[in-house]
Design a protein around this motif. Structure first.
Motif, PDB file in Angstrom:
ATOM      1  N   GLU A   1       0.823  -1.213   0.000  1.00  0.00           N
ATOM      2  CA  GLU A   1       0.000   0.000   0.000  1.00  0.00           C
ATOM      3  C   GLU A   1       0.856   1.261   0.000  1.00  0.00           C
ATOM      4  OE1 GLU A   1      -3.535   2.443   0.477  1.00  0.00           O
ATOM      5  OE2 GLU A   1      -3.071   0.476  -0.384  1.00  0.00           O
ATOM      6  N   ALA A   2       1.900   1.295   0.838  1.00  0.00           N
ATOM      7  CA  ALA A   2       2.720   2.497   0.962  1.00  0.00           C
ATOM      8  C   ALA A   2       3.494   2.812  -0.313  1.00  0.00           C
ATOM      9  CB  ALA A   2       3.688   2.346   2.126  1.00  0.00           C
ATOM     10  N   THR A   3       3.807   1.793  -1.092  1.00  0.00           N
ATOM     11  CA  THR A   3       4.524   2.016  -2.359  1.00  0.00           C
ATOM     12  C   THR A   3       3.566   2.181  -3.526  1.00  0.00           C
ATOM     13  OG1 THR A   3       4.736  -0.370  -2.800  1.00  0.00           O
ATOM     14  CG2 THR A   3       6.516   0.698  -1.558  1.00  0.00           C
ATOM     15  N   GLY A   4       2.275   2.258  -3.244  1.00  0.00           N
ATOM     16  CA  GLY A   4       1.298   2.415  -4.306  1.00  0.00           C
ATOM     17  C   GLY A   4       1.266   1.231  -5.249  1.00  0.00           C
ATOM     18  N   GLY A   5       1.650   0.058  -4.752  1.00  0.00           N
ATOM     19  CA  GLY A   5       1.653  -1.138  -5.589  1.00  0.00           C
ATOM     20  C   GLY A   5       2.918  -1.320  -6.398  1.00  0.00           C
ATOM     21  N   GLU A   6       3.860  -0.359  -6.287  1.00  0.00           N
ATOM     22  CA  GLU A   6       5.108  -0.496  -7.043  1.00  0.00           C
ATOM     23  C   GLU A   6       5.893  -1.717  -6.582  1.00  0.00           C
ATOM     24  OE1 GLU A   6       9.215   2.016  -7.990  1.00  0.00           O
ATOM     25  OE2 GLU A   6       7.447   3.061  -7.220  1.00  0.00           O
ATOM     26  N   LEU A   7       5.835  -1.985  -5.269  1.00  0.00           N
ATOM     27  CA  LEU A   7       6.437  -3.193  -4.724  1.00  0.00           C
ATOM     28  C   LEU A   7       5.337  -3.990  -4.033  1.00  0.00           C
ATOM     29  CD1 LEU A   7       8.757  -5.061  -3.900  1.00  0.00           C
ATOM     30  CD2 LEU A   7       9.172  -3.564  -1.927  1.00  0.00           C
ATOM     31  N   THR A   8       5.051  -5.160  -4.562  1.00  0.00           N
ATOM     32  CA  THR A   8       4.026  -6.031  -3.990  1.00  0.00           C
ATOM     33  C   THR A   8       4.696  -7.157  -3.224  1.00  0.00           C
ATOM     34  OG1 THR A   8       2.430  -5.570  -5.750  1.00  0.00           O
ATOM     35  CG2 THR A   8       2.129  -7.615  -4.516  1.00  0.00           C
ATOM     36  N   ILE A   9       4.301  -7.343  -1.955  1.00  0.00           N
ATOM     37  CA  ILE A   9       4.846  -8.410  -1.130  1.00  0.00           C
ATOM     38  C   ILE A   9       3.823  -9.533  -1.028  1.00  0.00           C
ATOM     39  CG2 ILE A   9       5.827  -9.037   1.101  1.00  0.00           C
ATOM     40  CD1 ILE A   9       7.491  -6.974  -0.295  1.00  0.00           C
ATOM     41  N   THR A  10       4.207 -10.721  -1.439  1.00  0.00           N
ATOM     42  CA  THR A  10       3.341 -11.893  -1.348  1.00  0.00           C
ATOM     43  C   THR A  10       3.732 -12.706  -0.124  1.00  0.00           C
ATOM     44  OG1 THR A  10       3.111 -11.993  -3.758  1.00  0.00           O
ATOM     45  CG2 THR A  10       2.568 -13.987  -2.505  1.00  0.00           C
ATOM     46  N   PRO A  11       2.845 -12.832   0.878  1.00  0.00           N
ATOM     47  CA  PRO A  11       3.186 -13.603   2.080  1.00  0.00           C
ATOM     48  C   PRO A  11       3.206 -15.104   1.815  1.00  0.00           C
ATOM     49  CG  PRO A  11       0.923 -12.830   2.208  1.00  0.00           C
ATOM     50  CD  PRO A  11       1.502 -12.234   0.968  1.00  0.00           C
ATOM     51  N   VAL A  12       4.180 -15.786   2.416  1.00  0.00           N
ATOM     52  CA  VAL A  12       4.328 -17.234   2.282  1.00  0.00           C
ATOM     53  C   VAL A  12       4.491 -17.829   3.676  1.00  0.00           C
ATOM     54  CG1 VAL A  12       5.664 -19.126   1.272  1.00  0.00           C
ATOM     55  CG2 VAL A  12       5.458 -16.951   0.040  1.00  0.00           C
ATOM     56  N   GLN A  13       3.713 -18.845   4.010  1.00  0.00           N
ATOM     57  CA  GLN A  13       3.765 -19.445   5.337  1.00  0.00           C
ATOM     58  C   GLN A  13       5.027 -20.268   5.544  1.00  0.00           C
ATOM     59  OE1 GLN A  13       0.293 -22.295   4.618  1.00  0.00           O
ATOM     60  NE2 GLN A  13       1.655 -23.568   5.861  1.00  0.00           N
ATOM     61  N   ASN A  14       5.210 -20.772   6.757  1.00  0.00           N
ATOM     62  CA  ASN A  14       6.398 -21.565   7.084  1.00  0.00           C
ATOM     63  C   ASN A  14       6.513 -22.766   6.157  1.00  0.00           C
ATOM     64  OD1 ASN A  14       4.103 -22.825   8.341  1.00  0.00           O
ATOM     65  ND2 ASN A  14       5.488 -24.043   9.580  1.00  0.00           N
ATOM     66  N   ASP A  15       7.737 -23.022   5.710  1.00  0.00           N
ATOM     67  CA  ASP A  15       8.044 -24.136   4.811  1.00  0.00           C
ATOM     68  C   ASP A  15       7.277 -24.061   3.490  1.00  0.00           C
ATOM     69  OD1 ASP A  15       9.735 -25.191   6.787  1.00  0.00           O
ATOM     70  OD2 ASP A  15       8.146 -26.412   7.648  1.00  0.00           O
ATOM     71  N   GLY A  16       6.770 -22.875   3.155  1.00  0.00           N
ATOM     72  CA  GLY A  16       5.947 -22.749   1.954  1.00  0.00           C
ATOM     73  C   GLY A  16       6.714 -22.945   0.664  1.00  0.00           C
ATOM     74  N   LEU A  17       7.899 -22.349   0.555  1.00  0.00           N
ATOM     75  CA  LEU A  17       8.724 -22.508  -0.645  1.00  0.00           C
ATOM     76  C   LEU A  17       9.991 -23.288  -0.347  1.00  0.00           C
ATOM     77  CD1 LEU A  17       8.344 -18.951  -2.237  1.00  0.00           C
ATOM     78  CD2 LEU A  17       7.242 -21.076  -2.951  1.00  0.00           C
ATOM     79  N   VAL A  18      10.583 -23.033   0.813  1.00  0.00           N
ATOM     80  CA  VAL A  18      11.749 -23.804   1.263  1.00  0.00           C
ATOM     81  C   VAL A  18      11.562 -24.089   2.745  1.00  0.00           C
ATOM     82  CG1 VAL A  18      13.303 -22.765  -0.438  1.00  0.00           C
ATOM     83  CG2 VAL A  18      13.104 -21.735   1.842  1.00  0.00           C
ATOM     84  N   ARG A  19      12.299 -25.040   3.260  1.00  0.00           N
ATOM     85  CA  ARG A  19      12.233 -25.325   4.684  1.00  0.00           C
ATOM     86  C   ARG A  19      12.800 -24.139   5.462  1.00  0.00           C
ATOM     87  NH1 ARG A  19      11.080 -30.420   6.145  1.00  0.00           N
ATOM     88  NH2 ARG A  19      12.167 -30.159   8.138  1.00  0.00           N
ATOM     89  N   THR A  20      12.292 -23.941   6.660  1.00  0.00           N
ATOM     90  CA  THR A  20      12.679 -22.781   7.449  1.00  0.00           C
ATOM     91  C   THR A  20      14.194 -22.656   7.599  1.00  0.00           C
ATOM     92  OG1 THR A  20      10.594 -22.739   8.679  1.00  0.00           O
ATOM     93  CG2 THR A  20      12.504 -21.709   9.723  1.00  0.00           C
TER      94      THR A  20
END
Length: 350
Positions: free
Chosen positions: A65-84
């Motif tokens: 929101e603060a960057t007006g969408g210029e930088l979008t952060i996609t949240p990923v839960q624990n172990d979602g893409l790699v192990r913690t």
């Protein structure tokens, strides 16, 4: 490589970002358009914990929101893409752009992460922690240590205090003798000096370990973060006071990813990290207080108070551990250790 962002003009920052930061701080929008750049940000928190949405997802939305969408952060839960345990390397290599995670995971590799995480007894208030990081310059040194690993350290995010859950009352130093506690990092080193027996148990096995007596107690962040792991169901006591006033998480970004961001985006990102720490400290603290009261009133639990001698021993042993870190990592901890001693002098504790 210079990892510090170039600060935009005061006028540009005030007109371009302050209103957005204030709006994002009040409430995350229900939906945000995708920006020109997207970072995946993984955490160590599972989606079932209340603070996953209330702290982590809110942080991601604030940046977008603060960057007006210029930088979008996609949240990923624990172990979602790699192990913690693989997150630091994944961020360094660009397999994952960023993480909202816990410094204790890399202490063996980056000893200075222990100073970011927080040593027992070193600060009670969020302001004291922030003074050490930002006013005394500790964060600059910690950033150098992370940069040597190919990672930009954006800064600490408070998870409120380090609370001990226990199945035996802890009031004196003698009560720690033989106490089996699930613990890691510098806290475990201090507990050894207190006569306790730290045990390493994965988070997924912690509930059963407490239920079956494999350990007599544990710490999983603050009272409220431990509550999110249901520790209140398998412990009779919560120890007072918290051993660290503000135990910190962290926000990290790969150096290559960070260097591709504009100075304006870098400045906004860093400001939101700092603002989130202040907001999260109050967020967790309020729930710490309400859950502690619920623990007593509804679950029949007891809050036990450590005596002054035990607290003094914890602080003394903790400074010994600080000095041990300085000895094994003179390049970074060797600079941070004396600063932490100075903070204790300023606080009137040594």
């Amino acid at each position: 490589m210079n990892t510090k962002p170039t600060t935009p003009s005061r006028r540009h920052f005030l007109t371009g970002t302050t209103a957005a930061l204030a709006t994002a701080a009040l409430a995350a929008p229900p939906a945000i358009a995708q920006g020109t750049t997207t970072w995946r940000m993984q955490t160590h928190w599972p989606t079932g914990n209340w603070y996953y949405e209330d702290v982590f997802v809110k942080f991601c939305n604030r940046v977008t929101e603060a960057t007006g969408g210029e930088l979008t952060i996609t949240p990923v839960q624990n172990d979602g893409l790699v192990r913690t345990g693989e997150v630091l390397d994944a961020v360094r290599r660009g397999l994952l752009e960023s993480a909202f995670i816990y410094p204790a995971y890399w202490i063996g590799r980056i000893p200075a992460a222990a100073h970011l995480n927080g040593f027992i007894g070193m600060w009670d208030k969020h302001e004291e922690m922030a003074a050490f990081m930002y006013e005394m310059g500790a964060l600059d040194i910690i950033r150098e240590a992370y940069a040597a690993q190919g990672v930009y350290q954006a800064g600490p995010v408070s998870y409120a205090g380090l609370a001990l859950y226990s199945n035996r009352p802890l009031r004196t130093t003698a009560d720690f003798a033989g106490w089996k506690v699930r613990s890691t990092g510098p806290a475990a080193d201090v507990f050894v000096k207190m006569g306790a027996t730290p045990v390493s148990i994965p988070g997924a096995e912690l509930y059963q370990g407490l239920q079956t007596g494999v350990v007599d107690g544990a710490h999983w962040g603050s009272t409220s973060t431990g509550w999110g792991m249901n520790l209140q169901e398998v412990n009779k006591y919560i120890v007072r006071p918290d051993l660290v006033g503000h135990l910190n998480g962290e926000v990290i970004v790969g150096l290559d990813t960070w260097s591709k961001s504009s100075p304006e985006i870098q400045a906004i990102f860093n400001e939101i990290v700092r603002a989130t720490s202040a907001d999260a400290s109050a967020h967790f603290l309020y729930r710490d207080m309400t859950y502690a009261q619920q623990f007593v009133d509804e679950m029949g639990g007891e809050l036990t108070q450590l005596d002054e001698e035990a607290l003094e021993n914890l602080r003394r042993y903790s400074l010994e551990v600080v000095d041990e870190y300085s000895a094994k990592d003179p390049e970074y901890c060797g600079k941070l250790g004396p600063m932490l001693h100075e903070l204790q002098k300023l606080r009137g504790l040594v």
